[in-house]
Design a protein around this motif. Structure first.
Motif, short mmCIF file in Angstrom:
data_model
loop_
_atom_site.label_atom_id
_atom_site.label_comp_id
_atom_site.label_asym_id
_atom_site.label_seq_id
_atom_site.Cartn_x
_atom_site.Cartn_y
_atom_site.Cartn_z
N TYR A 37 66.85 13.36 -26.16
CA TYR A 37 67.28 12.50 -25.07
C TYR A 37 66.62 12.97 -23.78
O TYR A 37 66.18 14.11 -23.66
CB TYR A 37 68.82 12.52 -24.93
CG TYR A 37 69.38 13.91 -24.72
CD1 TYR A 37 69.59 14.41 -23.43
CD2 TYR A 37 69.69 14.73 -25.80
CE1 TYR A 37 70.09 15.69 -23.23
CE2 TYR A 37 70.18 16.01 -25.61
CZ TYR A 37 70.38 16.49 -24.33
OH TYR A 37 70.87 17.76 -24.14
N THR A 160 67.64 4.62 -33.00
CA THR A 160 68.05 4.92 -31.63
C THR A 160 69.53 4.60 -31.50
O THR A 160 69.99 3.53 -31.91
CB THR A 160 67.25 4.07 -30.62
OG1 THR A 160 65.86 4.34 -30.79
CG2 THR A 160 67.66 4.39 -29.19
N LEU A 162 73.17 4.77 -28.94
CA LEU A 162 73.71 4.87 -27.59
C LEU A 162 74.89 5.82 -27.63
O LEU A 162 75.85 5.59 -28.37
CB LEU A 162 74.15 3.51 -27.08
CG LEU A 162 73.05 2.48 -26.83
CD1 LEU A 162 73.65 1.16 -26.36
CD2 LEU A 162 72.04 3.00 -25.81
N ARG A 163 74.83 6.89 -26.84
CA ARG A 163 75.93 7.87 -26.80
C ARG A 163 77.25 7.19 -26.45
O ARG A 163 78.29 7.50 -27.02
CB ARG A 163 75.63 8.97 -25.77
CG ARG A 163 74.45 9.81 -26.08
CD ARG A 163 74.30 10.99 -25.12
NE ARG A 163 74.05 10.61 -23.73
CZ ARG A 163 74.84 10.92 -22.70
NH1 ARG A 163 75.94 11.62 -22.89
NH2 ARG A 163 74.54 10.55 -21.48
N SER A 164 77.18 6.26 -25.51
CA SER A 164 78.40 5.61 -25.04
C SER A 164 79.11 4.83 -26.15
O SER A 164 80.33 4.64 -26.11
CB SER A 164 78.09 4.69 -23.85
OG SER A 164 77.10 3.74 -24.20
N ASP A 165 78.37 4.37 -27.17
CA ASP A 165 78.99 3.67 -28.30
C ASP A 165 79.96 4.57 -29.05
O ASP A 165 80.87 4.08 -29.72
CB ASP A 165 77.93 3.17 -29.29
CG ASP A 165 77.21 1.92 -28.82
OD1 ASP A 165 77.65 1.31 -27.81
OD2 ASP A 165 76.21 1.54 -29.46
N GLY A 169 79.36 9.36 -23.69
CA GLY A 169 78.38 8.89 -22.72
C GLY A 169 78.43 9.60 -21.37
O GLY A 169 77.87 9.09 -20.39
N SER A 176 70.07 10.31 -20.31
CA SER A 176 69.93 9.02 -20.99
C SER A 176 71.06 8.75 -21.98
O SER A 176 71.51 9.64 -22.70
CB SER A 176 68.58 8.93 -21.71
OG SER A 176 68.50 9.88 -22.75
N ASP A 177 71.50 7.50 -21.96
CA ASP A 177 72.48 7.05 -22.94
C ASP A 177 71.82 6.94 -24.31
O ASP A 177 72.43 7.21 -25.33
CB ASP A 177 73.04 5.69 -22.50
CG ASP A 177 74.31 5.30 -23.23
OD1 ASP A 177 74.95 6.18 -23.85
OD2 ASP A 177 74.66 4.11 -23.20
N GLU A 178 70.54 6.57 -24.31
CA GLU A 178 69.80 6.43 -25.57
C GLU A 178 69.45 7.79 -26.15
O GLU A 178 68.96 8.68 -25.43
CB GLU A 178 68.51 5.64 -25.37
CG GLU A 178 68.73 4.18 -25.17
CD GLU A 178 67.43 3.38 -25.24
OE1 GLU A 178 66.33 3.99 -25.22
OE2 GLU A 178 67.52 2.15 -25.31
#
Length: 191
Positions: A37, A160, A162-165, A169, A176-178
């Motif tokens: 990240y 890839t 998304l941490r927020s998922d 996050g 980066s969220d990704e």
């Protein structure tokens, strides 16, 4: 007699056409998940999981009929720096307890080429399950030269996330969220 031979031939043909996938067990010593990240735009930071467990039900003749099931303890994450590991395991991110697991169970495989496929599955992490797609490549299938010719397979895959998922996050978007994920595994046919 001809009817009996025909019935036998049809039965054998049907058995061959619907051959079951074979069980391949992950080789923990040669299977890794590497993630990366962006850290504040200054660097790309890496981490890894290794030594995890799982099995692949591998149908070499009909790869879409295959499946994969993998799990690993969250606390087996390697970050390269103890303070970063402790921060990831803290309530800022995972709030990880001993025994918390990360798992992936495939739900479908779409063959995209001679040795490529998109593997869709449920990724469960931090108490959240989301569908993800792995862009996978079969590297090689043949007898392992150091294991008396035991059937062996190797795969690479990327995705890839998304941490927020997954409820981790914190500090996004500065961090980066990704998260880019690279997977490389070996598996041997169960004996």
């Amino acid at each position: 007699m001809r009817k009996t031979l025909l019935a036998a031939a049809l039965t054998l043909g049907a058995s061959a056409a619907f051959a079951a996938p074979e069980t391949y067990e992950l080789d923990a010593s040669h299977s890794q998940i590497v993630f990366s990240y962006d850290h504040l735009g200054y660097s790309t930071t890496f981490g890894m999981f290794s030594g995890f467990e799982g099995e692949i039900m591998f149908d070499q003749e009909n790869p879409a009929n295959s499946s994969v099931n993998v799990s690993m303890p969250l606390r087996s994450m390697l970050t390269g720096w103890e303070k970063r590991f402790e921060h990831f395991m803290s309530d800022d991110f995972f709030g990880a307890a001993e025994g918390d697991m990360v798992s992936f169970t495939s739900t479908g495989i779409e063959v995209t080429g001679e040795d490529t496929a998109l593997i869709t599955g449920d990724l469960t992490m931090n108490g959240v399950t989301k569908s993800v797609v792995l862009d996978a490549k079969l590297n090689k299938v043949e007898g392992h030269p150091m294991k008396n010719g035991q059937p062996w397979a190797g795969f690479d895959a990327t995705t890839t996330l998304l941490r927020s998922d997954f409820g981790v996050g914190q500090f996004a978007p500065a961090v980066s969220d990704e998260v880019e994920v690279m997977i490389s595994i070996e598996a041997g046919k169960a004996q």
